[in-house]
Design an enzyme around this catalytic site. Structure first.
Site: not given
Ligand code: ADP
Ligand code: MG
Ligand code: MG
Length: 921
Positions: A34, A103, A112, A114, A347, A470, A802, A870, A890
């Site tokens: 903020k 704030r 919400g 704080m 924000r 909220h 694997s 796998c 992979y």
């Protein structure tokens, strides 16, 4: 030594940047999101009320010492002087009082979490002064009573009801319904009442010294960082505890100075769908939190155009600039004071998974961000959400025709949720956690105290509030389906029920809510999996993910290792799974479990005969019966995966899994004996004794995997013949088959030396018989710690590895998964003995280290060794990142996880591009 700078004016952003070497992320850590946003807007010339930020470092110093750090308060006083200078007002001066808000704001916005205190600086004297100055007594005392209330709640910890009840009583005594009916005298009287509340509750008076107000408010913000709500939220979102929160002191601007004033919140794009269209609400003659709290019904932001065309235009210009500047969807707060626009916050906006994908793709197409940035804007979890179940459309429209739709409201967060209703957060959490119920939390509106219930619930329904309330914001963030403002509901918290059109719905009853349409239904509506094909933005994004992974050199690796990113394969046992996997973008089958084929109804008796056979001939005869079945299964798989590799694992589980349960059979035999029944008794007794002979005290570590193949080679010989005959048959039909035969549970290369040549001979024989040639491999699963430590030897025979990370984790930890998850794993995670469940996310230091050793040593022997995973971990984003770092070719996961894995693979490639992977221990 000069004391540290704890306080930065909004105009001192350059200094803050210098302190952290210019990195924006660190500016945000220092000033909070903020504070950094306010300073950044100030620098860009956006109208922001003057003010300053007390840093997160000050908060951490406060938390450590229990008091303000040396010099901080003096700097805060100094900054107040500067703010007075900038505004021409004076803090505590009745003739022209400066009022400020206090704030909180951490690096990451915690909606919400704080609390903000507005109107600091009002006292009996300055309130009277403000009334004189503005000529608006009603406004002055409305503001003052708000201060006493907020200060009482947030700073002094007095419960809301202590203020809400007197207000409600006052209004009913006067016969008012709305706050707007309250006049100056009313507010003045109520302020006195509120001050009495403070005295009664705390034993001291509401402070008449504005500096005392400021000091206590600053301290309260610091303290709230370690409050329960904030801590719960950080746990749920993995925000670290040591970030701390900043405190922002901002000159008050007033949206409650009549109808040329107002306040609102807006998103630059629709946070629900991602559509490029301004989305928000405002209220005239109101102060900020009125809109956010969702207590009064708000106006759509577009209506501001008629009301105040110039302000609206200025607003559009500013938010456009902000989106261009931050290159992301912004969530802004603004206030209009007597026709003058002020920006109070900007924000990056929280958004649904759908909106995350759409905004990312749109912004790439608009040229605002690069493809890489676009990919990083969407999390693998969000992709998962988009593939989660939604209502079956037919069932939903049927429910509508049946009149089961009982309410509708604002479609605040999409998705289908079915559950039993509970009316408060504690109960909702308790029923979900302790009873394992699917819960829908129903409330008039939600507050920060309710977040734990919302997290535990499957969905949220409120009767009040709008799309930016909220409940809506939190639900979107946690991906919870949510409807707000279903105003036809009459919720009776006391009797734990709600009423709508004369119908009463009680706690515990089932409802279904559709967060995408805002409709709520009685009872349960069945859900179905959504189709990927229809989600074109997601498909585009995944195509970009594949492009990134396919970039040669994106992975910096030792000579001979793959330098592209990970491929994504899938685990599939049946052709239909393979088809789904392909349509989801898999480019190989990493695991086909052949034993599933043995369980099919008509095959199981043959399998049992094979197992119980007393001679090799009898066994071979049974196997010959199974061969055609297996062959046709494999043909289907190869056809579905035309051109892609298919790894088929030879039989793995212990044989007793294919036989009836010993206990049940024993019971049956005993009962028959007792009752003197002879019919079929002998056969059962024989079966029982065979089963007893196969009994093992620890089957997981007993006769299974390659060990079983060595004891009974006929089974795998049949399987290999079936695989190669199938591959040959489809090759003749023009399909490109790439079979890879996987031997499970190898612990020593000697096992492979014993079995593999026999199997390869069969493979060659089949190819000769059929007169066809195709590409194939023999390899092994790596799931025993010894195999990882002797990988150099094993790679002499195995052409691929694997990782079976489920068994590897069991054997590395010495846990049996089922027992661990049932008995102690949860406790271990709660106590922090284990950071995470190692069966969900690869344990990097232990299991992961063994994997590294296996890959490095294996490739020393065989540089082009193909490596995959796998286990279930193959679909877990954190584990996928680790597989990238280990040097896997992979990952293979369930078909439904394939899209998630494709994005996670791209994230891993982007995050680590240019870093030598083998060194990253
Ligand atoms: P949150 O983090 O919960 O959004 P904020 O600090 O943004 O809390 O403030 C709560 C409400 O108070 C918001 O609507 C905000 O716009 C409003 N507000 C905060 N500071 C001021 C100010 N100086 N003037 C007017 N309104 C303010
Ligand atoms: Mg805010
Ligand atoms: Mg295994």
């Amino acid at each position: 030594m000069a004391t540290k700078k704890w306080v930065y004016l909004f105009t001192e952003l350059d200094q803050a940047e210098k302190y952290v070497n210019g990195e924006w992320e660190r500016v945000r850590a220092l000033l909070g999101g903020k504070g950094a946003g306010l300073a950044d807007m100030t620098r860009a010339g956006v109208p922001v009320p003057p003010g300053f930020t007390v840093t997160t470092e000050a908060c951490n110093a406060y938390s450590a010492a229990g008091k303000f750090p040396e010099g901080m308060w003096e700097q805060e006083l100094e900054a107040m002087k500067d703010t007075e200078g900038a505004t021409g007002k004076k803090f505590g001066d009745p003739n022209n009082p400066l009022l400020v808000s206090c704030r909180s704001g951490a690096k990451f916005s915690m909606p919400g979490m704080m609390d903000t205190v507005l109107n600091i600086g009002l006292t009996d004297e300055t309130a009277a002064g403000l009334a004189r100055l503005t000529g608006d007594e009603r406004f002055a005392y409305d503001s003052y009573r708000r201060l006493v209330e907020m200060f009482g709640e947030v700073v002094l910890g007095i419960p809301d009801e202590a203020f809400e009840h007197p207000l409600a009583n006052y209004k009913s005594r006067k016969g008012y319904r709305l706050d707007t009916e309250m006049n100056a005298e009313d507010w003045k009287e109520l302020t006195e009442t509120f001050k009495r509340v403070v005295r009664e509750q705390k034993g001291f008076d509401f402070p008449q010294d504005p500096y005392k107000q400021l000091e206590l408010a600053t301290e309260a913000v610091f303290k709230s960082w370690n409050g329960k709500r904030a801590v719960d939220y950080r746990r749920a979102t993995n925000i670290p505890d040591d970030l701390g929160t900043a405190v922002n002191i901002v000159t008050m601007v007033f949206g409650n100075m009549g109808n040329s004033s107002g306040t609102g919140v807006a998103f630059t794009r629709d946070p629900s769908t991602g559509e490029k269209k301004l989305y928000g609400d405002y209220l005239l003659n109101a102060q900020g939190e009125d809109v956010v709290a969702g207590i009064r019904n708000t106006e759509k932001i577009q209506n501001l155009q008629q009301e105040m065309p110039e302000v609206y235009q200025e607003f559009l210009n500013i938010i456009d600039k902000l989106e261009q500047h931050y290159k992301d969807m912004q969530d802004v707060e603004f206030t209009i004071e007597r026709g003058k626009l002020w920006m109070l916050q900007t924000r990056s906006g929280k958004r649904t998974a759908k909106a995350a994908v759409k905004t990312a793709v749109d912004m790439v197409n608009e040229g605002l961000i690069t493809k890489k940035e676009g990919l990083l804007r969407v999390t693998p979890e969000q992709v998962d959400t988009l593939l989660h179940p939604q209502y079956d459309l037919k069932a939903q429209s049927q429910a509508r025709t049946d009149g089961r739709m009982f309410a509708s409201g604002v479609n605040a967060s999409p998705g289908a949720a079915v559950g039993q209703i509970y009316f408060d957060a504690d109960k909702a959490e308790q029923m979900a956690k302790e009873q394992g119920l699917d819960v829908i939390m129903v409330r008039p509106f939600t507050k920060p105290d309710d977040v734990h219930g919302m997290i535990a619930a499957k969905g949220i329904l409120t009767s009040e509030g709008g799309a930016t309330s909220h409940a809506a914001v939190v639900a979107r963030q946690f991906g919870k389906p949510c409807i707000v403002g279903a105003s036809m509901l009459r919720i009776d918290l006391e009797h734990r029920q709600m009423e709508v059109n004369g119908k009463v719905i009680k706690e515990g009853e089932w409802i279904s809510i559709d967060g995408a349409t805002g409709e709520a239904y009685l009872g349960k509506i069945p859900v179905t999996a959504p189709s990927l094909e229809e989600q074109t933005d997601l498909l585009t994004l995944l195509t970009w993910a594949d492009e990134i992974c396919a970039t040669p050199g994106i992975r910096k690796a030792p000579q001979g290792w793959p330098t592209r990113g990970l491929q994504v394969w899938a685990n599939a046992d049946y052709p239909r799974d393979a088809q789904r996997a392909r349509s989801y973008g898999a480019v190989g089958i990493g695991l086909c479990r052949t034993e599933h084929m043995f369980f099919e109804q008509e095959r199981l008796p043959v399998v049992q005969r094979m197992i119980l056979a007393e001679s090799s001939q009898a066994r071979t005869a049974a196997l010959n019966e199974l061969l055609p079945h297996q062959r046709s299964d494999f043909e289907g798989l190869f056809e579905a995966m035309d051109g892609y590799p298919v790894i088929i694992r030879l039989i793995d589980p212990p044989l007793h899994e294919f036989l009836p349960s010993e206990e049940e059979l024993l019971e049956e035999v005993v009962t028959m004996r007792v009752k003197g029944e002879t019919d079929g008794l002998e056969a059962r007794e024989k079966l029982l004794s065979s089963i007893q002979m196969l009994h093992e005290s620890n089957p997981m570590m007993g006769l299974r995997g390659v060990r079983l193949s060595i004891m009974m080679p006929e089974i795998v010989e049949m399987q290999v013949r079936a695989i190669f005959e199938a591959a040959a048959n489809v090759t003749l039909k023009g399909v490109e088959a790439k079979p890879e035969v996987m031997i499970p549970l190898t612990g020593t290369v000697k096992e492979l030396e014993w079995i593999q040549p026999r199997l390869e001979r069969i493979a060659k024989a089949v190819m000769d018989e059929k007169g066809v040639n195709f590409h194939y491999k023999f390899g092994t699963m790596i799931e025993i710690p010894r195999a990882t430590l002797t990988a150099d030897a094993i790679a002499k025979l195995a052409e691929f590895f694997s990782f079976g990370t489920n068994d590897l984790t069991q054997m590395t930890y010495g846990y049996s998964r089922d027992d661990a998850e049932r008995n102690f794993l949860l406790k271990y995670v709660e106590e922090g003995i284990l950071e995470k469940n190692p069966f969900q996310t690869i344990d990097r230091p232990g299991v992961g280290r063994l994997m590294r050793i296996a890959v490095e040593d294996g490739r020393k022997t065989r540089p082009d060794l193909e490596v995959g995973i796998c286990g279930e971990h193959g679909g877990d984003p954190d584990s996928i990142e680790f597989c990238h770092l280990v040097g896997n070719n992979y990952v293979s996961c369930s078909p439904f996880r394939v899209p998630v894995a494709r994005l996670a693979a791209a994230h891993a490639a982007l995050k680590h591009s240019g870093v030598m992977i083998a060194e990253e221990k």
